[in-house]
Design a protein around this motif. Structure first.
Motif, PDB file in Angstrom:
ATOM      1  N   ASN A 115       0.792  -1.234   0.000  1.00  0.00           N
ATOM      2  CA  ASN A 115       0.000   0.000   0.000  1.00  0.00           C
ATOM      3  C   ASN A 115       0.818   1.274   0.000  1.00  0.00           C
ATOM      4  OD1 ASN A 115      -2.232  -1.620   0.084  1.00  0.00           O
ATOM      5  ND2 ASN A 115      -2.653  -1.310   2.245  1.00  0.00           N
ATOM      6  N   VAL A 116       2.074   1.198   0.444  1.00  0.00           N
ATOM      7  CA  VAL A 116       2.890   2.407   0.525  1.00  0.00           C
ATOM      8  C   VAL A 116       4.005   2.389  -0.521  1.00  0.00           C
ATOM      9  CG1 VAL A 116       4.296   3.888   2.001  1.00  0.00           C
ATOM     10  CG2 VAL A 116       2.374   2.628   2.978  1.00  0.00           C
ATOM     11  N   ALA A 117       4.890   1.395  -0.453  1.00  0.00           N
ATOM     12  CA  ALA A 117       5.989   1.334  -1.417  1.00  0.00           C
ATOM     13  C   ALA A 117       5.482   1.043  -2.829  1.00  0.00           C
ATOM     14  CB  ALA A 117       6.997   0.274  -0.989  1.00  0.00           C
ATOM     15  N   LYS A 118       4.494   0.171  -2.943  1.00  0.00           N
ATOM     16  CA  LYS A 118       3.872  -0.174  -4.230  1.00  0.00           C
ATOM     17  C   LYS A 118       4.910  -0.492  -5.315  1.00  0.00           C
ATOM     18  CE  LYS A 118      -0.160   2.756  -3.299  1.00  0.00           C
ATOM     19  NZ  LYS A 118      -0.963   3.924  -3.706  1.00  0.00           N
ATOM     20  N   PRO A 119       5.733  -1.501  -5.106  1.00  0.00           N
ATOM     21  CA  PRO A 119       6.760  -1.816  -6.112  1.00  0.00           C
ATOM     22  C   PRO A 119       6.147  -2.286  -7.425  1.00  0.00           C
ATOM     23  CG  PRO A 119       6.633  -3.540  -4.456  1.00  0.00           C
ATOM     24  CD  PRO A 119       5.777  -2.434  -3.963  1.00  0.00           C
ATOM     25  N   PRO A 120       6.552  -1.696  -8.540  1.00  0.00           N
ATOM     26  CA  PRO A 120       6.039  -2.149  -9.840  1.00  0.00           C
ATOM     27  C   PRO A 120       6.563  -3.548 -10.163  1.00  0.00           C
ATOM     28  CG  PRO A 120       7.073   0.029  -9.976  1.00  0.00           C
ATOM     29  CD  PRO A 120       7.457  -0.549  -8.663  1.00  0.00           C
ATOM     30  N   LYS A 121       5.896  -4.236 -11.060  1.00  0.00           N
ATOM     31  CA  LYS A 121       6.379  -5.548 -11.488  1.00  0.00           C
ATOM     32  C   LYS A 121       7.770  -5.407 -12.092  1.00  0.00           C
ATOM     33  CE  LYS A 121       2.009  -7.954 -12.252  1.00  0.00           C
ATOM     34  NZ  LYS A 121       1.172  -8.722 -13.211  1.00  0.00           N
ATOM     35  N   GLY A 122       8.629  -6.333 -11.728  1.00  0.00           N
ATOM     36  CA  GLY A 122       9.987  -6.318 -12.251  1.00  0.00           C
ATOM     37  C   GLY A 122      10.937  -5.398 -11.508  1.00  0.00           C
ATOM     38  N   SER A 123      10.475  -4.756 -10.464  1.00  0.00           N
ATOM     39  CA  SER A 123      11.311  -3.795  -9.736  1.00  0.00           C
ATOM     40  C   SER A 123      12.232  -4.492  -8.741  1.00  0.00           C
ATOM     41  CB  SER A 123      10.434  -2.782  -9.006  1.00  0.00           C
ATOM     42  OG  SER A 123       9.584  -3.429  -8.088  1.00  0.00           O
ATOM     43  N   THR A 124      13.160  -3.716  -8.176  1.00  0.00           N
ATOM     44  CA  THR A 124      14.109  -4.197  -7.178  1.00  0.00           C
ATOM     45  C   THR A 124      13.768  -3.567  -5.835  1.00  0.00           C
ATOM     46  OG1 THR A 124      15.851  -4.400  -8.841  1.00  0.00           O
ATOM     47  CG2 THR A 124      16.541  -4.329  -6.539  1.00  0.00           C
ATOM     48  N   LEU A 250       4.665   3.269   9.726  1.00  0.00           N
ATOM     49  CA  LEU A 250       3.680   3.323   8.652  1.00  0.00           C
ATOM     50  C   LEU A 250       2.942   2.000   8.680  1.00  0.00           C
ATOM     51  CD1 LEU A 250       5.571   4.968   5.666  1.00  0.00           C
ATOM     52  CD2 LEU A 250       3.692   5.913   6.992  1.00  0.00           C
ATOM     53  N   TRP A 251       1.735   2.023   9.141  1.00  0.00           N
ATOM     54  CA  TRP A 251       0.949   0.797   9.264  1.00  0.00           C
ATOM     55  C   TRP A 251      -0.225   0.937   8.320  1.00  0.00           C
ATOM     56  CZ3 TRP A 251       0.182  -1.600  14.705  1.00  0.00           C
ATOM     57  CH2 TRP A 251      -0.475  -2.808  14.604  1.00  0.00           C
ATOM     58  N   GLN A 252      -0.001   0.661   7.062  1.00  0.00           N
ATOM     59  CA  GLN A 252      -1.004   0.969   6.063  1.00  0.00           C
ATOM     60  C   GLN A 252      -1.894  -0.209   5.693  1.00  0.00           C
ATOM     61  OE1 GLN A 252      -1.808   3.900   4.949  1.00  0.00           O
ATOM     62  NE2 GLN A 252      -0.258   4.946   6.128  1.00  0.00           N
TER      63      GLN A 252
END
Length: 296
Positions: A115-124, A250-252
């Motif tokens: 919900n916060v970092a929201k890493p895209p597909k294929g990301s590191t 951050l408790w999202q």
């Protein structure tokens, strides 16, 4: 399990099964009504409050002297009293000795990633700290489709277990003669796309900020709760000095967001987060295991 309720409480009733949550929700303030925040105006984490909000008094005592509440929940006791906004009703079929980890560790880490970092597909993604919160953050990054999930921890005995939660690579800062943020930058051609800090250690928070790509390209998220009064100071271009008396939390993905009818698959998944079970009378043994890195 709810034993009794006070006057005016209608959300839960005696016999209901609930999860306690120390960042509660009044459901009425702007934060509770917003999809962008859960830091309730009334029930946000307050480590020094120690009393019930309604009358400013404790519900515990010994030999006539008050014992103060711990972060609004006081769950290290067999009976406790808390504000109705600090409990989330759950399916009574759920095994309480397993779903209890949804109250904090899993919700914090998984929510920080998804919900916060929201890493895209294929990301590191770099995960600082591989305890319960960090493992949940790695799980969230895996679910989101990150291709590289780098676990950072001073305890290498955690690395093998962390593979079950999606970690693909590991870094032990003790193995290097330069700052870990530089090690990560070298590994990832300039920095990771996302970082999630899950230790509450101020130095780790700074490292998590500095290991990400240049400002504008990456996202940093703090999921750890720092010691009260700690100060975070980073590059003036990235993070201004500030004092955060409530810690960096951050408790999202609140436990209150888990529906009461949550399916059995969810409860099966939480089992892999549990390494030990000890009776209440041996609670200090659990703390010793945590301090030694022997459990999540």
């Amino acid at each position: 399990i709810i034993e009794s309720v006070g006057e005016g409480v209608t959300d839960v009733a005696p016999g209901d099964h609930v999860l306690p949550v120390f960042t509660g929700e009044c459901k009425e303030c702007p934060h509770c009504k917003s999809a962008e925040s859960n830091m309730c105006d009334l029930l946000r984490i307050n480590t020094v409050r120690g009393v019930m909000i309604g009358d400013g008094k404790s519900r515990f005592s010994i030999n006539g002297k008050p014992i103060y509440h711990f972060v609004g929940t006081s769950t290290f006791s067999e009976y406790t009293v808390m504000h109705v906004g600090c409990v989330a009703k759950i399916n009574p079929e759920a095994p309480l000795d397993k779903v209890c980890v949804l109250s904090c560790g899993i919700s914090t880490g998984l929510g920080a990633s998804i919900n916060v970092a929201k890493p895209p597909k294929g990301s590191t993604v770099a995960i600082f700290g591989l305890g319960a919160v960090g493992l949940a953050a790695a799980e969230g990054a895996r679910i989101a489709g990150a291709s590289r999930i780098i676990g950072v921890d001073l305890n290498p005995s955690r690395f093998e277990e962390a593979k079950k939660f999606g970690c693909t690579e590991f870094v032990n800062p003790k193995d290097h003669n330069k700052p870990v943020q530089e090690v990560l930058a070298d590994m990832t051609n300039g920095g990771v796309d996302r970082s999630v800090e899950c230790t509450g250690n101020i130095n780790a928070m700074i490292q998590a900020f500095e290991c990400v790509h240049d400002v504008g390209l990456g996202c940093r998220c703090a999921g750890g709760c720092a010691t009260q009064g700690c100060r975070v100071q980073d590059s003036p271009n990235e993070l201004p000095e500030r004092e955060d008396p409530e810690g960096n939390l951050l408790w999202q993905l609140q436990a209150t967001h888990w529906p009461a009818q949550c399916g059995g698959a969810v409860y099966e998944e939480v089992e892999k987060f549990i390494t030990h079970s000890v009776p209440f009378s041996e609670i200090n043994k659990a703390f010793d295991l945590m301090a030694k890195g022997g459990g999540h």
